[in-house]
Design a protein around this motif. Structure first.
Motif, mmCIF file in Angstrom:
data_model
loop_
_atom_site.group_PDB
_atom_site.id
_atom_site.type_symbol
_atom_site.label_atom_id
_atom_site.label_comp_id
_atom_site.label_asym_id
_atom_site.label_seq_id
_atom_site.Cartn_x
_atom_site.Cartn_y
_atom_site.Cartn_z
ATOM 1 N N TRP A 22 -84.066 -0.291 -19.182
ATOM 2 C CA TRP A 22 -83.634 1.114 -19.172
ATOM 3 C C TRP A 22 -82.472 1.251 -20.155
ATOM 4 O O TRP A 22 -81.347 0.853 -19.861
ATOM 5 C CB TRP A 22 -83.214 1.494 -17.751
ATOM 6 N N PRO A 23 -82.691 1.836 -21.322
ATOM 7 C CA PRO A 23 -81.620 1.918 -22.319
ATOM 8 C C PRO A 23 -80.561 2.964 -21.993
ATOM 9 O O PRO A 23 -79.478 2.931 -22.576
ATOM 10 C CB PRO A 23 -82.374 2.293 -23.601
ATOM 11 N N VAL A 24 -80.835 3.879 -21.078
ATOM 12 C CA VAL A 24 -79.925 4.976 -20.715
ATOM 13 C C VAL A 24 -79.463 5.697 -21.981
ATOM 14 O O VAL A 24 -78.303 5.640 -22.380
ATOM 15 C CB VAL A 24 -78.720 4.484 -19.882
ATOM 16 N N ASP A 25 -80.408 6.366 -22.612
ATOM 17 C CA ASP A 25 -80.132 7.064 -23.852
ATOM 18 C C ASP A 25 -79.322 8.336 -23.608
ATOM 19 O O ASP A 25 -79.330 8.903 -22.511
ATOM 20 C CB ASP A 25 -81.455 7.453 -24.539
ATOM 21 N N ASP A 26 -78.636 8.799 -24.662
ATOM 22 C CA ASP A 26 -78.014 10.117 -24.615
ATOM 23 C C ASP A 26 -79.109 11.168 -24.452
ATOM 24 O O ASP A 26 -80.180 11.071 -25.076
ATOM 25 C CB ASP A 26 -77.234 10.390 -25.901
ATOM 26 N N LEU A 27 -78.839 12.165 -23.638
ATOM 27 C CA LEU A 27 -79.831 13.192 -23.337
ATOM 28 C C LEU A 27 -79.312 14.560 -23.758
ATOM 29 O O LEU A 27 -78.102 14.806 -23.733
ATOM 30 C CB LEU A 27 -80.146 13.199 -21.838
ATOM 31 N N PRO A 28 -80.197 15.470 -24.118
ATOM 32 C CA PRO A 28 -79.756 16.802 -24.528
ATOM 33 C C PRO A 28 -79.190 17.599 -23.349
ATOM 34 O O PRO A 28 -79.806 17.667 -22.276
ATOM 35 C CB PRO A 28 -81.043 17.466 -25.056
ATOM 36 N N ALA A 29 -78.031 18.171 -23.551
ATOM 37 C CA ALA A 29 -77.442 19.137 -22.611
ATOM 38 C C ALA A 29 -77.559 18.644 -21.165
ATOM 39 O O ALA A 29 -77.086 17.568 -20.838
ATOM 40 C CB ALA A 29 -78.092 20.499 -22.797
ATOM 41 N N LEU A 30 -78.193 19.434 -20.303
ATOM 42 C CA LEU A 30 -78.302 19.094 -18.884
ATOM 43 C C LEU A 30 -79.693 18.586 -18.517
ATOM 44 O O LEU A 30 -80.063 18.577 -17.339
ATOM 45 C CB LEU A 30 -77.971 20.330 -18.026
#
Length: 413
Positions: A22-30
């Motif tokens: 699970w790389p836990v990527d940055d996600l858009p907004a909410l």
């Protein structure tokens, strides 16, 4: 002759799920994390590997499973200490040798009793008028500057730090430095390891200095409570420093980002915003729903270790295995919250898990709720026509951090 009964067959054990990176990527907004959405739907008790550390861990995503694991004494945070478990960041945010985060009852109960002396309803009643004045002063400055303005710069950034500074007892001239340290403490990027270590050393030194000052000049603030408890032998100096560090992080950096996300949610749900203007008495309930709705963090927090074999959600967790719970996924569990992706101020469901559950439930929850109510209420009263100054998709959010939230929030009115 009757036939002998057939021997009982041994049930075939269910094979464990595969270990997923699970790389836990940055996600858009909410946006919710698609990995957590998938696990909640298809594999609510699974195994994961994160960017740092060794081995793998279990991950649970269902509401009832999270409540079970976080309140069952067979799952220990203390057993994590000294183990190189798979994790999101290279250094723990809080000390593993002192403080509330990595200990179990009964020692945990002793430390909570000390901190609880500062987090009382009476203390919040004293703090609230001061916080309301702080918010009003900050919005005065924003109004004078005129639109467009960055709400993170004018309110959501400085306000939580000002409140935690007043609560902890930090001198006003130091709050900018404390804010920068909080950002570094929660930086999760691989290139931030040295920055995180330096932030931890700096924070420890600052808090130790503050506690020494409170022993010399007692006051009725959190530092005074911790200094008095240290002098009385109730807690150690290391425990006092770790407790103050945890409260700084949750009361400053986390509130900044959570409250900014809440305001973004309202600004992108104009009907909800208009309803709050018409029905200001709805604000406490709306704030509670916003805490459920907003994905307040990336990934997962502090894990636990099973101290004996325990079944969770149909899976056997063996003694010694590591387990993470995903509160942000549990807050979107459709078995508990119908239409979980909808922002609904009329919900009558069970309590959300934004502040955790069980012995490690966040003690600062009472203050975080108060701050959110003050910030949202003050903005709607002062700027009834407030709206985003840019398209919603152009609002910049934090990157490579554990706590999600807007970096900037451009508004006009």
């Amino acid at each position: 002759m009757p036939l002998d009964p057939a021997p009982a067959s041994t049930p075939t054990p269910t094979p464990p799920p595969p270990v997923r990176f699970w790389p836990v990527d940055d996600l858009p907004a909410l946006d919710p994390d698609p990995f957590l959405d998938e696990m909640l739907r298809d594999e609510p008790v699974t195994r994961i590997k994160l960017a740092h550390g060794e081995g793998h861990a279990w991950l649970i995503t269902r509401y009832e499973d999270c409540r079970f694991v976080t309140s069952d004494p067979r799952f220990s945070r203390e057993q994590v200490v000294g183990r190189d478990v798979t994790s999101m960041r290279p250094e723990p945010v809080a000390s593993q040798t002192a403080g509330l985060q990595y200990i179990d009852p009964p020692r945990h109960n002793r430390l909570r009793r000390v901190v609880a002396r500062a987090f009382t309803g009476r203390a919040m009643q004293r703090l609230r008028p001061m916080a309301e004045r702080r918010a009003a002063e900050m919005l005065d400055v924003m109004a004078a500057a005129g639109p467009p303005a960055d709400l993170m710069e004018h309110l959501h950034g400085p306000f939580p730090i000002a409140v935690i500074r007043d609560f902890l007892g930090v001198d006003e001239k130091d709050w900018h430095r404390w804010a920068a340290t909080g950002e570094a403490l929660l930086s999760a990027g691989a290139d931030s390891e040295e920055r995180a270590k330096e932030a931890a050393r700096t924070t420890r030194a600052r808090i130790a200095e503050l506690l020494q000052h409170r022993r010399e000049e007692p006051r009725e603030d959190l530092a005074g409570v911790l200094a008095l408890a240290t002098e009385a032998g109730e807690i150690t100096g290391d425990e006092a420093i770790s407790l103050a560090t945890a409260i700084q992080v949750s009361g400053g950096h986390a509130v900044r980002n959570n409250s900014g996300s809440m305001m973004y949610a309202l600004l992108t749900h104009p009907r909800h915003l208009e309803r709050l203007r018409r029905e200001p008495e709805l604000l406490p309930k709306a704030v509670d729903e916003l805490f459920r709705y907003v994905p307040h963090r990336n990934g997962v927090g502090i894990p636990r270790v099973a101290i004996e074999d325990v079944e969770v959600g149909g899976r056997l967790i063996r003694a010694g295995e590591v387990i993470y719970n995903a509160y942000v996924a549990a807050n979107r569990d459709p078995e508990v919250f119908p239409d979980p992706d909808d922002l609904d101020f009329d919900r009558t469901n069970g309590p959300h898990l934004a502040f955790g559950h069980g012995p490690h439930h966040c003690m600062a929850a009472i203050m975080a709720r108060m701050e959110a109510e003050i910030m949202i209420g003050s903005v709607l009263t002062r700027f009834p026509g407030i709206r985003l100054a840019v398209p919603a998709e152009e609002v910049e959010f934090q990157r490579q951090g554990l706590i999600r939230g807007p970096r900037t929030l451009p508004v006009t009115w």
